[in-house]
Design an enzyme around this catalytic site. Structure first.
Site, mmCIF file in Angstrom:
data_model
loop_
_atom_site.group_PDB
_atom_site.id
_atom_site.type_symbol
_atom_site.label_atom_id
_atom_site.label_comp_id
_atom_site.label_asym_id
_atom_site.label_seq_id
_atom_site.Cartn_x
_atom_site.Cartn_y
_atom_site.Cartn_z
ATOM 1 C CG ASP A 163 -0.247 0.111 2.533
ATOM 2 O OD1 ASP A 163 0.672 -0.689 2.773
ATOM 3 O OD2 ASP A 163 -0.585 0.997 3.344
ATOM 4 C CG HIS A 477 -1.778 -7.267 -1.627
ATOM 5 N ND1 HIS A 477 -3.011 -7.345 -2.224
ATOM 6 C CD2 HIS A 477 -1.818 -6.143 -0.859
ATOM 7 C CE1 HIS A 477 -3.765 -6.329 -1.833
ATOM 8 N NE2 HIS A 477 -3.058 -5.583 -0.997
ATOM 9 C CG ASP A 523 2.750 -16.529 -6.189
ATOM 10 O OD1 ASP A 523 2.717 -15.296 -5.914
ATOM 11 O OD2 ASP A 523 3.440 -17.002 -7.114
ATOM 12 C CD GLU A 532 0.458 -5.556 2.003
ATOM 13 O OE1 GLU A 532 -0.443 -6.077 2.662
ATOM 14 O OE2 GLU A 532 0.586 -4.324 1.868
HETATM 15 O O1 G3I Z 1 -1.993 -9.117 19.243
HETATM 16 C C1 G3I Z 1 -2.790 -10.266 18.901
HETATM 17 C C2 G3I Z 1 -2.543 -11.375 19.883
HETATM 18 O O2 G3I Z 1 -2.937 -10.968 21.162
HETATM 19 C C3 G3I Z 1 -3.322 -12.608 19.423
HETATM 20 O O3 G3I Z 1 -3.054 -13.671 20.254
HETATM 21 C C4 G3I Z 1 -2.944 -12.975 17.986
HETATM 22 C C5 G3I Z 1 -3.771 -14.137 17.480
HETATM 23 O O4 G3I Z 1 -3.927 -14.114 16.089
HETATM 24 O O5 G3I Z 1 -3.145 -11.863 17.154
HETATM 25 C C6 G3I Z 1 -2.416 -10.724 17.506
HETATM 26 O O6 G3I Z 1 -2.735 -9.690 16.622
HETATM 27 C C7 G3I Z 1 -2.172 -9.755 15.337
HETATM 28 C C8 G3I Z 1 -1.518 -8.422 15.055
HETATM 29 O O7 G3I Z 1 -1.002 -8.428 13.733
HETATM 30 C C9 G3I Z 1 -0.391 -8.111 16.013
HETATM 31 O O8 G3I Z 1 0.705 -8.928 15.792
HETATM 32 C C10 G3I Z 1 -3.262 -10.017 14.305
HETATM 33 O O9 G3I Z 1 -3.798 -11.310 14.483
HETATM 34 C C11 G3I Z 1 -2.720 -9.891 12.914
HETATM 35 O O10 G3I Z 1 -3.772 -9.974 11.963
HETATM 36 C C12 G3I Z 1 -2.012 -8.570 12.744
HETATM 37 O O11 G3I Z 1 -1.392 -8.557 11.483
HETATM 38 C C13 G3I Z 1 -0.888 -7.311 11.046
HETATM 39 C C14 G3I Z 1 -1.635 -6.851 9.781
HETATM 40 O O12 G3I Z 1 -1.047 -5.668 9.287
HETATM 41 C C15 G3I Z 1 -3.115 -6.587 10.021
HETATM 42 O O13 G3I Z 1 -3.291 -5.569 10.938
HETATM 43 C C16 G3I Z 1 0.578 -7.531 10.705
HETATM 44 O O14 G3I Z 1 1.312 -7.808 11.904
HETATM 45 C C17 G3I Z 1 1.148 -6.307 10.016
HETATM 46 O O15 G3I Z 1 2.452 -6.639 9.534
HETATM 47 C C18 G3I Z 1 0.275 -5.868 8.842
HETATM 48 O O16 G3I Z 1 0.794 -4.678 8.367
HETATM 49 C C19 G3I Z 1 0.210 -4.141 7.180
HETATM 50 C C20 G3I Z 1 -0.220 -2.725 7.502
HETATM 51 O O17 G3I Z 1 -1.270 -2.761 8.444
HETATM 52 C C21 G3I Z 1 -0.641 -1.967 6.247
HETATM 53 N N1 G3I Z 1 0.381 -2.034 5.233
HETATM 54 C C22 G3I Z 1 0.742 -3.389 4.867
HETATM 55 C C23 G3I Z 1 1.246 -4.164 6.066
HETATM 56 C C24 G3I Z 1 1.684 -5.567 5.686
HETATM 57 O O18 G3I Z 1 0.607 -6.402 5.402
HETATM 58 O O1 9MR Z 2 -3.987 -3.479 0.326
HETATM 59 C C1 9MR Z 2 -4.195 -3.534 1.733
HETATM 60 C C2 9MR Z 2 -2.957 -4.109 2.405
HETATM 61 O O2 9MR Z 2 -1.837 -3.261 2.202
HETATM 62 C C3 9MR Z 2 -3.225 -4.358 3.882
HETATM 63 O O3 9MR Z 2 -2.151 -5.055 4.450
HETATM 64 C C4 9MR Z 2 -4.489 -5.148 4.058
HETATM 65 C C5 9MR Z 2 -4.856 -5.376 5.514
HETATM 66 O O4 9MR Z 2 -5.042 -4.199 6.190
HETATM 67 O O5 9MR Z 2 -5.572 -4.519 3.422
HETATM 68 C C6 9MR Z 2 -5.397 -4.366 2.028
HETATM 69 O O6 9MR Z 2 -6.524 -3.720 1.504
HETATM 70 C C7 9MR Z 2 -7.656 -4.536 1.352
HETATM 71 C C8 9MR Z 2 -8.717 -4.146 2.370
HETATM 72 O O7 9MR Z 2 -8.263 -4.375 3.684
HETATM 73 C C9 9MR Z 2 -9.998 -4.912 2.117
HETATM 74 N N1 9MR Z 2 -10.458 -4.733 0.748
HETATM 75 C C10 9MR Z 2 -9.453 -5.145 -0.262
HETATM 76 C C11 9MR Z 2 -8.155 -4.401 -0.071
HETATM 77 C C12 9MR Z 2 -7.099 -4.964 -1.033
HETATM 78 O O8 9MR Z 2 -7.289 -4.521 -2.303
#
Ligand code: G3I
Ligand code: 9MR
Length: 554
Positions: A163, A477, A523, A532
């Protein structure tokens, strides 16, 4: 054939001559293996497969092929039963040079606010997007000096991931890890030419690239109080378009947070000590960074528990983290190293700080890395024995998991989270800290296994680095990779990797091929939960590839 070779999992890039060399064989019937020259098919090494063992994360039974004794440079394949053949791989000095350069160059290719020119970016050249010279202060971020809607300039920086937003928490660990790679292995980077616009300006290119993001981070601090905005973002994610086609405006700086402010303080303090040596190229920068770090620390003292949560109108990445002890400790450690003030050492609360595998939400390990690196020059207040105990204690545990694992990787079920490929590389980075401390060979071997895992010795058979290996991830992604007209994805990126959460299922037209922690990987461009890319995931790839080239050199 393609099917047969899928049963022999091996680092698809290859190995340094002196490294440990393992492959994993899923076929239960064979008991021996050969390594053959890739071109002639001539057998150059034969060995017995290890005993069958099962690996819980993939529910496979596998056997290990150990060909570490083969040290002759060349190109090879592994053969079982005279039939099934692995992908080609090499044994040669500097095996990871090109990988390391591409892994750093991927940051250039993910820069915000600059046109990528053909002479640097080749087919991935593109117009500039997101100039961020007029961003608005969001309602969540108003202060006495900055009303809602005030206009700030906050250009440069890297896009976080697939993103187009820029997040301080994730920038901190990413930038620090690149700086640590340089600080620990300066010779490796001294002559590296990445062919980026700044190449040849007297700074090593890894520092030039880090500066692109550090310059942005500095703009995210409010000079009036030292607090740092959590992120610079759209209200919601852009479509799958090129950066210059992303039409969402305005962009906002959103709420100051304690985590962002402390990650900023730690990263700026670390950067300050590294850029001291480059006063000529960037006069005053080192001092400015240290002042920024101390101002941020002060803000966090006054605002110790501002946990970030997305305001209701902001839908982009949150990087919310309610556990701030590790952020305080990391910032204190870097400020202590930079200033020699014992008050900062005490603020680390080192006795209570565990050494853990780093992640964006868990930065305590970074404090231990820096303390260990500088342990010979700390004030008497520092407990050197404790520093060594913490680093070695984590390495011992990771090495034990590695030794016991059928796949010979430290990862266990619990490690298959969103971004699991970075977990295994951050484990490798911590094992390397143990090795740098006391030279235990098995720490280096276990770290090698971490890199082997992401390059093909895993339960999916993919190389998880775009552009590297015989069967790399092809559909990350990543908006530019999807929207450009180039078939191959932008190279040098580590994809997130398998994890059973499958939070993207509703957005994916194709089903995941499997559901187990180590095989739940798709993939496909839809798969933001397994495919991603992200700046914090690439950073340990940079660190580990450089370290293994440097530390394994014969
Ligand atoms: O903190 C809870 C924990 O208490 C629980 O036991 C565990 C069980 O699944 O989950 C933990 O939370 C997780 C959280 O990360 C903290 O580590 C969530 O499940 C998990 O879905 C979450 O994933 C993050 C994801 O964004 C969604 O928010 C990833 O670490 C993080 O790397 C990813 O980052 C995204 C940015 O938001 C947007 N840009 C792209 C980037 C990469 O995908
Ligand atoms: O593209 C977004 C990605 O960078 C994030 O890690 C992810 C989770 O927050 O979300 C992606 O965006 C999606 C959105 O959450 C739901 N609708 C589809 C989007 C992807 O095109």
């Amino acid at each position: 054939g393609a099917d047969a070779s899928a049963a022999i999992r091996v680092n698809q890039l290859g190995f340094e001559p002196q490294s440990e060399k393992l492959a994993v064989v899923t076929d239960g019937a064979a008991s021996s293996f050969d390594v053959v020259a890739a071109d002639t098919g001539k057998t150059v090494f034969s060995g017995k497969l290890g005993a069958p063992a099962s690996w819980k994360p993939s529910a496979e039974t596998v056997r290990v092929a150990d060909f570490s004794a083969l040290k002759t440079p060349g190109e090879y394949r592994i053969k079982i039963d005279g039939q099934a053949q692995s992908d080609r791989f090499v044994i040669r000095a500097d095996a990871y040079r090109a990988l390391n350069a591409a892994a750093i160059k991927s940051y250039y290719l993910n820069r915000s606010g600059i046109a990528l020119l053909p002479q640097y970016a080749g087919v991935y050249a593109r117009p500039a997007g997101h100039p961020d010279d007029k961003v608005l202060v969001h309602a969540s971020a108003v202060s006495k000096q900055r009303a809602e809607g005030s206009v700030l300039s906050s250009p440069k920086g890297w896009y976080d991931a697939g993103d187009y937003n820029k997040y301080i928490v994730n920038s901190g660990i990413s930038t620090y890890t690149l700086l640590a790679a340089f600080e620990h292995f300066p010779q490796y980077f001294a002559k590296q030419n990445l062919s980026i616009p700044e190449s040849g300006n007297g700074l090593p290119d890894i520092l030039n690239e880090a500066l692109w993001n550090l310059d942005w981070m500095l703009t995210m601090q409010d000079p009036n109080d030292g607090g740092v905005y959590h992120k610079l973002t759209n209200k919601s994610f852009d479509g799958m378009v090129m950066p210059d086609q992303a039409q969402q405006a305005p962009r906002y700086v959103v709420q100051k947070s304690t985590a962002a402010t402390l990650d900023f303080a730690a990263t700026m303090a670390a950067a300050s000590r590294i850029f001291k040596a480059y006063e000529q190229q960037r006069p005053g920068l080192s001092a400015r960074m240290m002042a920024a770090a101390e101002a941020a620390w002060q803000w966090a003292q006054a605002n110790p528990a501002v946990v970030f949560r997305n305001p209701s109108d902001i839908k982009t990445g949150e990087y919310g983290d309610a556990h701030l002890d590790d952020e305080f400790a990391w910032a204190a450690a870097e400020l202590y190293i930079g200033t020699g003030k014992d008050s900062y050492y005490r603020a680390i609360k080192a006795e209570q700080l565990p050494a853990t595998t780093p992640a964006w939400s868990d930065v305590g390990g970074l404090a231990w890395i820096s303390l260990a690196q500088h342990r010979a020059h700390l004030t008497p207040a520092a407990d050197r024995k404790l520093i060594e105990r913490r680093i070695d204690g984590l390495a011992v545990n990771l090495a034990a998991s590695w030794r016991d694992s059928a796949y010979r990787v430290a990862m266990q079920d619990k490690d298959f989270v969103w971004g699991s490929n970075a977990v295994v590389l951050n484990q490798a980075m911590m094992l390397l800290q143990g090795y740098r401390l006391n030279g235990k060979a098995e720490y280096l071997q276990a770290a090698q296994s971490g890199l082997d895992y992401v390059l093909g010795r895993n339960a999916t058979g993919y190389s998880f680095v775009t552009g590297f290996g015989a069967r790399p991830a092809m559909h990350p992604h990543h908006r530019p990779s999807e929207a450009d007209k180039v078939a191959a994805p932008v190279p040098g990126f580590l994809v997130g990797g398998p994890q059973a959460g499958q939070q993207d299922k509703k957005d994916c037209p194709a089903p995941y091929p499997a559901n187990l922690p180590a095989t739940s990987y798709l993939d496909h461009v839809c798969s933001y939960a397994s495919n991603e890319i992200a700046i914090n995931w690439n950073a340990p790839l940079v660190y580990v590839s450089a370290a293994l080239d440097q530390l394994t050199a014969g």
